[in-house]
Design a protein around this motif. Sequence first.
Motif, PDB file in Angstrom:
ATOM      1  N   PHE A 104      -7.948   1.683  -0.753  1.00  0.00           N
ATOM      2  CA  PHE A 104      -8.055   3.070  -0.295  1.00  0.00           C
ATOM      3  C   PHE A 104      -6.687   3.576   0.150  1.00  0.00           C
ATOM      4  O   PHE A 104      -6.230   4.639  -0.259  1.00  0.00           O
ATOM      5  N   ASP A 105      -6.004   2.785   0.987  1.00  0.00           N
ATOM      6  CA  ASP A 105      -4.679   3.173   1.471  1.00  0.00           C
ATOM      7  C   ASP A 105      -3.674   3.252   0.331  1.00  0.00           C
ATOM      8  O   ASP A 105      -2.830   4.158   0.302  1.00  0.00           O
ATOM      9  N   LEU A 106      -3.745   2.317  -0.596  1.00  0.00           N
ATOM     10  CA  LEU A 106      -2.848   2.333  -1.747  1.00  0.00           C
ATOM     11  C   LEU A 106      -2.992   3.637  -2.519  1.00  0.00           C
ATOM     12  O   LEU A 106      -2.004   4.306  -2.823  1.00  0.00           O
ATOM     13  N   ALA A 107      -4.215   4.026  -2.834  1.00  0.00           N
ATOM     14  CA  ALA A 107      -4.446   5.263  -3.586  1.00  0.00           C
ATOM     15  C   ALA A 107      -3.897   6.470  -2.836  1.00  0.00           C
ATOM     16  O   ALA A 107      -3.218   7.320  -3.425  1.00  0.00           O
ATOM     17  N   LYS A 108      -4.173   6.553  -1.541  1.00  0.00           N
ATOM     18  CA  LYS A 108      -3.689   7.688  -0.749  1.00  0.00           C
ATOM     19  C   LYS A 108      -2.171   7.727  -0.694  1.00  0.00           C
ATOM     20  O   LYS A 108      -1.574   8.788  -0.830  1.00  0.00           O
ATOM     21  N   GLN A 109      -1.552   6.565  -0.480  1.00  0.00           N
ATOM     22  CA  GLN A 109      -0.100   6.522  -0.306  1.00  0.00           C
ATOM     23  C   GLN A 109       0.672   6.783  -1.602  1.00  0.00           C
ATOM     24  O   GLN A 109       1.775   7.316  -1.562  1.00  0.00           O
ATOM     25  N   ILE A 110       0.101   6.393  -2.740  1.00  0.00           N
ATOM     26  CA  ILE A 110       0.824   6.624  -3.997  1.00  0.00           C
ATOM     27  C   ILE A 110       0.342   7.901  -4.691  1.00  0.00           C
ATOM     28  O   ILE A 110       0.847   8.261  -5.743  1.00  0.00           O
ATOM     29  N   GLY A 111      -0.633   8.575  -4.078  1.00  0.00           N
ATOM     30  CA  GLY A 111      -1.065   9.877  -4.567  1.00  0.00           C
ATOM     31  C   GLY A 111      -1.855   9.855  -5.851  1.00  0.00           C
ATOM     32  O   GLY A 111      -1.657  10.714  -6.712  1.00  0.00           O
ATOM     33  N   GLU A 137       0.811  -1.213   0.000  1.00  0.00           N
ATOM     34  CA  GLU A 137       0.000   0.000   0.000  1.00  0.00           C
ATOM     35  C   GLU A 137       0.847   1.266   0.000  1.00  0.00           C
ATOM     36  O   GLU A 137       0.346   2.346   0.289  1.00  0.00           O
ATOM     37  N   SER A 138       2.116   1.151  -0.343  1.00  0.00           N
ATOM     38  CA  SER A 138       2.973   2.327  -0.394  1.00  0.00           C
ATOM     39  C   SER A 138       3.659   2.396  -1.755  1.00  0.00           C
ATOM     40  O   SER A 138       3.680   1.420  -2.510  1.00  0.00           O
ATOM     41  N   ARG A 139       4.238   3.540  -2.060  1.00  0.00           N
ATOM     42  CA  ARG A 139       4.966   3.701  -3.324  1.00  0.00           C
ATOM     43  C   ARG A 139       6.145   2.729  -3.364  1.00  0.00           C
ATOM     44  O   ARG A 139       6.378   2.070  -4.368  1.00  0.00           O
ATOM     45  N   SER A 140       6.886   2.607  -2.263  1.00  0.00           N
ATOM     46  CA  SER A 140       8.040   1.697  -2.260  1.00  0.00           C
ATOM     47  C   SER A 140       7.586   0.246  -2.389  1.00  0.00           C
ATOM     48  O   SER A 140       8.251  -0.558  -3.048  1.00  0.00           O
ATOM     49  N   GLY A 141       6.459  -0.101  -1.777  1.00  0.00           N
ATOM     50  CA  GLY A 141       5.922  -1.451  -1.921  1.00  0.00           C
ATOM     51  C   GLY A 141       5.520  -1.739  -3.351  1.00  0.00           C
ATOM     52  O   GLY A 141       5.818  -2.816  -3.890  1.00  0.00           O
ATOM     53  N   LEU A 142       4.864  -0.774  -3.982  1.00  0.00           N
ATOM     54  CA  LEU A 142       4.451  -0.943  -5.373  1.00  0.00           C
ATOM     55  C   LEU A 142       5.677  -1.028  -6.291  1.00  0.00           C
ATOM     56  O   LEU A 142       5.737  -1.884  -7.172  1.00  0.00           O
ATOM     57  N   ASP A 143       6.652  -0.151  -6.047  1.00  0.00           N
ATOM     58  CA  ASP A 143       7.851  -0.152  -6.886  1.00  0.00           C
ATOM     59  C   ASP A 143       8.634  -1.458  -6.781  1.00  0.00           C
ATOM     60  O   ASP A 143       9.339  -1.831  -7.718  1.00  0.00           O
ATOM     61  N   VAL A 164      -5.932   9.015  -7.727  1.00  0.00           N
ATOM     62  CA  VAL A 164      -7.377   8.991  -7.496  1.00  0.00           C
ATOM     63  C   VAL A 164      -7.839   7.553  -7.399  1.00  0.00           C
ATOM     64  O   VAL A 164      -7.536   6.730  -8.280  1.00  0.00           O
ATOM     65  N   ARG A 165      -8.560   7.240  -6.307  1.00  0.00           N
ATOM     66  CA  ARG A 165      -9.091   5.883  -6.142  1.00  0.00           C
ATOM     67  C   ARG A 165     -10.038   5.568  -7.288  1.00  0.00           C
ATOM     68  O   ARG A 165     -10.956   6.316  -7.586  1.00  0.00           O
ATOM     69  N   GLY A 166      -9.789   4.462  -7.977  1.00  0.00           N
ATOM     70  CA  GLY A 166     -10.619   4.050  -9.102  1.00  0.00           C
ATOM     71  C   GLY A 166     -10.168   4.605 -10.434  1.00  0.00           C
ATOM     72  O   GLY A 166     -10.693   4.214 -11.478  1.00  0.00           O
ATOM     73  N   GLY A 167      -9.187   5.518 -10.428  1.00  0.00           N
ATOM     74  CA  GLY A 167      -8.671   6.085 -11.672  1.00  0.00           C
ATOM     75  C   GLY A 167      -7.741   5.112 -12.390  1.00  0.00           C
ATOM     76  O   GLY A 167      -7.436   4.027 -11.885  1.00  0.00           O
ATOM     77  N   ASP A 168      -7.284   5.520 -13.553  1.00  0.00           N
ATOM     78  CA  ASP A 168      -6.431   4.652 -14.374  1.00  0.00           C
ATOM     79  C   ASP A 168      -5.148   4.230 -13.661  1.00  0.00           C
ATOM     80  O   ASP A 168      -4.745   3.064 -13.735  1.00  0.00           O
ATOM     81  N   GLU A 169      -4.478   5.175 -12.980  1.00  0.00           N
ATOM     82  CA  GLU A 169      -3.230   4.839 -12.292  1.00  0.00           C
ATOM     83  C   GLU A 169      -3.473   3.870 -11.133  1.00  0.00           C
ATOM     84  O   GLU A 169      -2.673   2.971 -10.893  1.00  0.00           O
ATOM     85  N   HIS A 170      -4.576   4.062 -10.448  1.00  0.00           N
ATOM     86  CA  HIS A 170      -4.937   3.182  -9.337  1.00  0.00           C
ATOM     87  C   HIS A 170      -5.224   1.777  -9.861  1.00  0.00           C
ATOM     88  O   HIS A 170      -4.730   0.785  -9.316  1.00  0.00           O
ATOM     89  N   THR A 171      -6.001   1.700 -10.909  1.00  0.00           N
ATOM     90  CA  THR A 171      -6.321   0.412 -11.527  1.00  0.00           C
ATOM     91  C   THR A 171      -5.052  -0.284 -12.010  1.00  0.00           C
ATOM     92  O   THR A 171      -4.885  -1.497 -11.807  1.00  0.00           O
ATOM     93  N   ALA A 172      -4.139   0.474 -12.603  1.00  0.00           N
ATOM     94  CA  ALA A 172      -2.883  -0.102 -13.086  1.00  0.00           C
ATOM     95  C   ALA A 172      -2.047  -0.625 -11.914  1.00  0.00           C
ATOM     96  O   ALA A 172      -1.410  -1.681 -12.028  1.00  0.00           O
ATOM     97  N   ALA A 173      -2.051   0.085 -10.791  1.00  0.00           N
ATOM     98  CA  ALA A 173      -1.294  -0.366  -9.617  1.00  0.00           C
ATOM     99  C   ALA A 173      -1.873  -1.672  -9.073  1.00  0.00           C
ATOM    100  O   ALA A 173      -1.135  -2.602  -8.745  1.00  0.00           O
ATOM    101  N   ILE A 174      -3.189  -1.764  -9.004  1.00  0.00           N
ATOM    102  CA  ILE A 174      -3.848  -2.989  -8.537  1.00  0.00           C
ATOM    103  C   ILE A 174      -3.533  -4.143  -9.481  1.00  0.00           C
ATOM    104  O   ILE A 174      -3.201  -5.251  -9.041  1.00  0.00           O
TER     105      ILE A 174
END
Length: 119
Positions: free
Chosen positions: A32-39, A7-13, A41-51
Amino acid sequence: MVMVQIESRSGLDSVEEIAKVEGLDVLLIGPFDLAKQIGVVRGGDEHTAAIDRILKAAKAAGKKAAIFCTSGEQARQYAEQGFDMVSVITDQGAMGDAMVQSLSAAQGRDADNKPRDGY
């Protein structure tokens, strides 16, 4: 069972390396935490790509993937996407729904059963 929550940028990276850790069984996503921590929008393209990235990393490493969901409908969607473990509602959502149902019954009216969006 050993689970880690990504749920963090370093975790995702580092998710592909994390997924390969010996003895790790499950990668868990708190959207929710993932979106907040990586900055993003929850449900947006970047969030979906991270998931998607986390799910793919788990599967590529032979691990299970889990995700918190806010409704049964969302849980079904994530299960169909390939997640092995999904919640059907959060504790806060369940308590809120129960409060609305009980208050509606006390007032003699039907509860508003709109799907919840969020925790």
